[in-house]
Design a protein around this motif. Structure first.
Motif, PDB file in Angstrom:
ATOM      1  N   LYS A 118     -11.702 -16.899  12.626  1.00 53.00           N
ATOM      2  CA  LYS A 118     -11.758 -15.440  12.549  1.00 53.00           C
ATOM      3  C   LYS A 118     -10.509 -14.887  13.227  1.00 53.00           C
ATOM      4  O   LYS A 118     -10.150 -15.302  14.328  1.00 53.00           O
ATOM      5  CB  LYS A 118     -13.015 -14.912  13.248  1.00 53.00           C
ATOM      6  CG  LYS A 118     -13.088 -13.385  13.397  1.00 53.00           C
ATOM      7  CD  LYS A 118     -14.346 -12.985  14.158  1.00 53.00           C
ATOM      8  CE  LYS A 118     -14.314 -11.502  14.537  1.00 53.00           C
ATOM      9  NZ  LYS A 118     -14.356 -10.627  13.358  1.00 53.00           N
ATOM     10  N   GLU A 119      -9.864 -13.963  12.544  1.00 53.20           N
ATOM     11  CA  GLU A 119      -8.657 -13.375  13.131  1.00 53.20           C
ATOM     12  C   GLU A 119      -9.024 -12.374  14.223  1.00 53.20           C
ATOM     13  O   GLU A 119      -9.930 -11.550  14.048  1.00 53.20           O
ATOM     14  CB  GLU A 119      -7.829 -12.675  12.054  1.00 53.20           C
ATOM     15  CG  GLU A 119      -7.134 -13.643  11.111  1.00 53.20           C
ATOM     16  CD  GLU A 119      -6.126 -12.936  10.219  1.00 53.20           C
ATOM     17  OE1 GLU A 119      -6.028 -11.694  10.314  1.00 53.20           O
ATOM     18  OE2 GLU A 119      -5.454 -13.631   9.446  1.00 53.20           O
ATOM     19  N   ASP A 120      -8.299 -12.449  15.352  1.00 58.95           N
ATOM     20  CA  ASP A 120      -8.525 -11.477  16.415  1.00 58.95           C
ATOM     21  C   ASP A 120      -7.656 -10.242  16.164  1.00 58.95           C
ATOM     22  O   ASP A 120      -7.029 -10.099  15.109  1.00 58.95           O
ATOM     23  CB  ASP A 120      -8.268 -12.105  17.784  1.00 58.95           C
ATOM     24  CG  ASP A 120      -6.822 -12.532  17.972  1.00 58.95           C
ATOM     25  OD1 ASP A 120      -6.548 -13.234  18.943  1.00 58.95           O
ATOM     26  OD2 ASP A 120      -5.939 -12.157  17.141  1.00 58.95           O
ATOM     27  N   ASP A 136      -4.905  -9.433  17.189  1.00 57.17           N
ATOM     28  CA  ASP A 136      -3.485  -9.759  17.036  1.00 57.17           C
ATOM     29  C   ASP A 136      -3.205 -10.539  15.762  1.00 57.17           C
ATOM     30  O   ASP A 136      -2.057 -10.975  15.533  1.00 57.17           O
ATOM     31  CB  ASP A 136      -3.011 -10.586  18.243  1.00 57.17           C
ATOM     32  CG  ASP A 136      -3.065  -9.800  19.531  1.00 57.17           C
ATOM     33  OD1 ASP A 136      -3.444 -10.381  20.567  1.00 57.17           O
ATOM     34  OD2 ASP A 136      -2.735  -8.589  19.497  1.00 57.17           O
ATOM     35  N   GLY A 137      -4.250 -10.750  14.945  1.00 57.56           N
ATOM     36  CA  GLY A 137      -4.061 -11.508  13.713  1.00 57.56           C
ATOM     37  C   GLY A 137      -3.993 -13.000  13.920  1.00 57.56           C
ATOM     38  O   GLY A 137      -3.614 -13.741  13.003  1.00 57.56           O
ATOM     39  N   LEU A 138      -4.362 -13.472  15.093  1.00 56.45           N
ATOM     40  CA  LEU A 138      -4.365 -14.900  15.392  1.00 56.45           C
ATOM     41  C   LEU A 138      -5.747 -15.479  15.137  1.00 56.45           C
ATOM     42  O   LEU A 138      -6.768 -14.828  15.369  1.00 56.45           O
ATOM     43  CB  LEU A 138      -3.959 -15.134  16.853  1.00 56.45           C
ATOM     44  CG  LEU A 138      -2.574 -14.611  17.236  1.00 56.45           C
ATOM     45  CD1 LEU A 138      -2.350 -14.767  18.734  1.00 56.45           C
ATOM     46  CD2 LEU A 138      -1.484 -15.333  16.441  1.00 56.45           C
ATOM     47  N   THR A 139      -5.764 -16.709  14.671  1.00 54.09           N
ATOM     48  CA  THR A 139      -7.032 -17.364  14.350  1.00 54.09           C
ATOM     49  C   THR A 139      -7.736 -17.854  15.608  1.00 54.09           C
ATOM     50  O   THR A 139      -7.144 -18.569  16.424  1.00 54.09           O
ATOM     51  CB  THR A 139      -6.810 -18.551  13.399  1.00 54.09           C
ATOM     52  OG1 THR A 139      -6.243 -18.070  12.177  1.00 54.09           O
ATOM     53  CG2 THR A 139      -8.129 -19.256  13.092  1.00 54.09           C
ATOM     54  N   LYS A 140      -8.971 -17.441  15.750  1.00 49.92           N
ATOM     55  CA  LYS A 140      -9.837 -17.936  16.821  1.00 49.92           C
ATOM     56  C   LYS A 140     -11.125 -18.452  16.190  1.00 49.92           C
ATOM     57  O   LYS A 140     -11.411 -18.212  15.017  1.00 49.92           O
ATOM     58  CB  LYS A 140     -10.161 -16.815  17.816  1.00 49.92           C
ATOM     59  CG  LYS A 140      -8.945 -16.132  18.425  1.00 49.92           C
ATOM     60  CD  LYS A 140      -8.087 -17.079  19.234  1.00 49.92           C
ATOM     61  CE  LYS A 140      -6.895 -16.361  19.843  1.00 49.92           C
ATOM     62  NZ  LYS A 140      -5.968 -17.300  20.535  1.00 49.92           N
ATOM     63  N   ARG A 148     -17.009 -17.295   5.780  1.00 48.77           N
ATOM     64  CA  ARG A 148     -15.661 -16.713   5.813  1.00 48.77           C
ATOM     65  C   ARG A 148     -15.580 -15.467   4.928  1.00 48.77           C
ATOM     66  O   ARG A 148     -14.993 -14.456   5.301  1.00 48.77           O
ATOM     67  CB  ARG A 148     -14.637 -17.759   5.368  1.00 48.77           C
ATOM     68  CG  ARG A 148     -14.386 -18.862   6.388  1.00 48.77           C
ATOM     69  CD  ARG A 148     -13.131 -19.638   6.057  1.00 48.77           C
ATOM     70  NE  ARG A 148     -13.269 -20.398   4.820  1.00 48.77           N
ATOM     71  CZ  ARG A 148     -13.656 -21.670   4.758  1.00 48.77           C
ATOM     72  NH1 ARG A 148     -13.965 -22.317   5.878  1.00 48.77           N
ATOM     73  NH2 ARG A 148     -13.733 -22.305   3.606  1.00 48.77           N
ATOM     74  N   ASN A 202     -14.599 -11.652   5.927  1.00 48.29           N
ATOM     75  CA  ASN A 202     -13.506 -10.919   5.273  1.00 48.29           C
ATOM     76  C   ASN A 202     -13.974  -9.559   4.767  1.00 48.29           C
ATOM     77  O   ASN A 202     -13.238  -8.580   4.801  1.00 48.29           O
ATOM     78  CB  ASN A 202     -12.937 -11.741   4.123  1.00 48.29           C
ATOM     79  CG  ASN A 202     -12.195 -12.964   4.608  1.00 48.29           C
ATOM     80  OD1 ASN A 202     -11.716 -13.001   5.740  1.00 48.29           O
ATOM     81  ND2 ASN A 202     -12.078 -13.971   3.759  1.00 48.29           N
TER      82      ASN A 202
END
Length: 530
Positions: free
Chosen positions: A460-462, A464-468, A523, A527
């Motif tokens: 899941k993107e946080d 900041d757009g980073l995957t966590k 997912r 989204n």
């Protein structure tokens, strides 16, 4: 590095080989032995042979020719092996399909396979008729097993279909590499793919795994929670036991804990299974069930698991209660059955074991080179039971069947002792802070918490757009825990970066008919939330 177990001394099939005739020949010396038992009765090996020969004759009389397809949509019962083997006996190709799909799915499969006939359970007839009405492909013969309502024009009762013919005396003169049957992939992403297997492929899986690893015996009674239309279930409930003259218990209903326990305890036909084939989701449900049988009430000597990786905690709890290890392995529709497995005499919980003798395994990195021990890589398999192709799908065939190697779509790590540990699907692996995280590893840790029944982890993107990592958690009945407690629980057991940053509590998880968690649906759900 390519890893291979020592190849066993197995005689290949001859130039002419029909798998149905092969099983008939093997069991000709035990005519009165029970072959299959369902809720309505028992077929001995002699009775099974006669009905297989009648089915072969009936399909030929109905106008089906060599290599034409017949859709097999039937709940597990004694008519299933008659239909499957009868078609192969005649050189006709049975297309075994999932009984839990929709009319739209079957319309696609009928069109894709160009099936000339349908062999269907009465309870599923209305769905098939709806499927036939949706498509343009015409089916000229519909044979109904155990009808639940009066049949209409163009529909034939299964028993009448058989009794109208004398048993065929000679099997089709097929070769080992002739198309024998199809299985459709689970379709967890995109359209299901028609996976074409040869007459020789079930011979190899029975010899290399059923006999070579599981050491099945004529005295065994086999019972599989996985249905016959699955590659795993087909070996468990048909090709393996019949290759050694054992008995199989077949069950039409869903494999709920109560249904499984009833058969474990000899509640159908008075036979008590000695071998059980299940999947981790099913084992978790059984161990959480208040009606869990006592150890001394069962006769199980061997328990197998596949379909998804088995968490070590689950295997250990099962062993502690029943005194029997769960032998975990991995197979695929494309390879027909298990190619990487623990051994009954050597179980390493938390791993999927060693290559099955006769198969080779390699792990390949993103650069196309073999990866060292301890690093995750894409799993490739080489072995004699690989499917021939995906029907009418050259692109996917080339992606999966690469020369002698079959790409599994799974990621694995090879351990120093030669075992392999599952790291998730190739498209499920997550890179968090530049480091791969296995969803399965986090899921397996979460289910060790006493309140957790099941868990699924996705990316899941946080902000900041980073995957966590995000975990979806299902609690055991009456149990609960808060988010902070579960995060701390994972941090204590895994590298800190692997803990789930987000946790959502849900009533259940989306799954395929085989019980595999469908992370892609989770997912998609995320989204849509934006």
């Amino acid at each position: 590095m390519t890893t291979a177990a020592q190849t066993p001394n197995v005689t290949p099939p001859g130039d002419r080989f029909n798998f149905a005739q092969h099983l008939i020949d093997i069991n000709s010396a035990r005519p009165n032995k029970a072959a299959v038992v369902d809720d309505l009765g028992t077929l001995t090996y002699a009775q099974l042979e006669e009905r297989v020969r009648r089915m072969g004759a009936a399909l030929r009389a109905a106008g089906l020719k060599r290599e034409e397809r017949v859709l097999l949509l039937m709940h597990d019962c004694n008519d299933w092996p008659v239909s499957f083997l009868g078609a192969m006996f005649a050189g006709v190709v049975p297309v075994a399909v999932n009984t839990l799909l929709t009319a739209e799915d079957y319309a696609y499969m009928l069109e894709n396979s160009r099936a000339q006939a349908v062999l269907v359970s009465g309870a599923l007839l209305s769905t098939v008729k709806a499927a036939m009405a949706l498509g343009e492909h015409e089916v000229h013969t519909v044979v109904v097993s155990r009808p639940v309502a009066p049949l209409q024009d163009g529909e034939v009762d299964f028993e009448a279909f058989l009794s109208a013919q004398t048993p065929a005396g000679k099997a089709a003169n097929t070769q080992p590499d002739d198309p024998g049957f199809w299985l459709y992939s689970s379709g967890s992403t995109g359209r299901p793919k028609g996976t074409v297997h040869s007459h020789a492929n079930p011979y190899w899986t029975a010899e290399l795994y059923g006999k070579g690893v599981l050491a099945l015996q004529e005295s065994d009674v086999a019972f599989s929670a996985a249905k016959l239309f699955f590659a795993y279930g087909l070996g468990n409930g048909l090709t393996f036991p019949m290759s050694v003259g054992a008995t199989t218990v077949l069950m039409a209903e869903r494999p709920t804990p109560d249904a499984v326990f009833k058969r474990w305890l000899g509640g159908v036909g008075g036979v008590h299974p000695t071998v059980f084939y299940g999947a981790p989701t099913g084992f978790a449900g059984m161990l959480a069930h208040p009606g869990l049988p006592a150890r001394d009430a069962l006769r199980l000597r061997l328990v197998s698991s596949a379909g998804e990786a088995l968490p070590s905690e689950l295997g250990e709890r099962f062993k502690a209660h029943f005194g029997v290890d769960i032998v975990d392995g991995i197979g695929s529709t494309e390879m027909l059955h298990i190619f990487l497995s623990n051994r009954p005499e050597a179980v390493r919980y938390g791993t999927t074991g060693w290559p099955v003798p006769g198969y080779e395994i390699k792990l390949v990195g993103e650069d196309g080179k073999d990866v060292p021990d301890g690093e995750p890589g894409d799993l490739y398999i080489q072995g004699p039971s690989s499917a021939m192709m995906y029907w009418g799908n050259r692109v996917k065939s080339r992606e999966t069947f690469q020369g002698n190697w079959t790409k599994s779509g799974d990621k694995y790590v090879r351990n120093p002792d030669g075992t392999f540990t599952y790291s998730g699907r190739s498209d499920d692996m997550l890179k968090v802070s530049g480091i791969y995280v296995s969803p399965f590893e986090v899921e397996a840790t979460l289910v060790q918490h006493p309140a957790v029944l099941e868990a699924a982890v996705i990316g899941k993107e946080d902000t900041d757009g980073l995957t966590k990592t995000k975990a979806f958690v299902v609690f055991k009945p009456g149990a609960s825990a808060d988010e902070g407690e579960l995060k701390a629980f994972v941090k204590e057991r895994l590298a800190p970066y692997k803990y789930p940053r987000f946790i959502e509590f849900v009533a259940d998880l989306p799954k395929t008919a085989t019980g595999k968690i469908q992370r892609f649906k989770l997912r998609d759900q995320e989204n849509k939330k934006g």
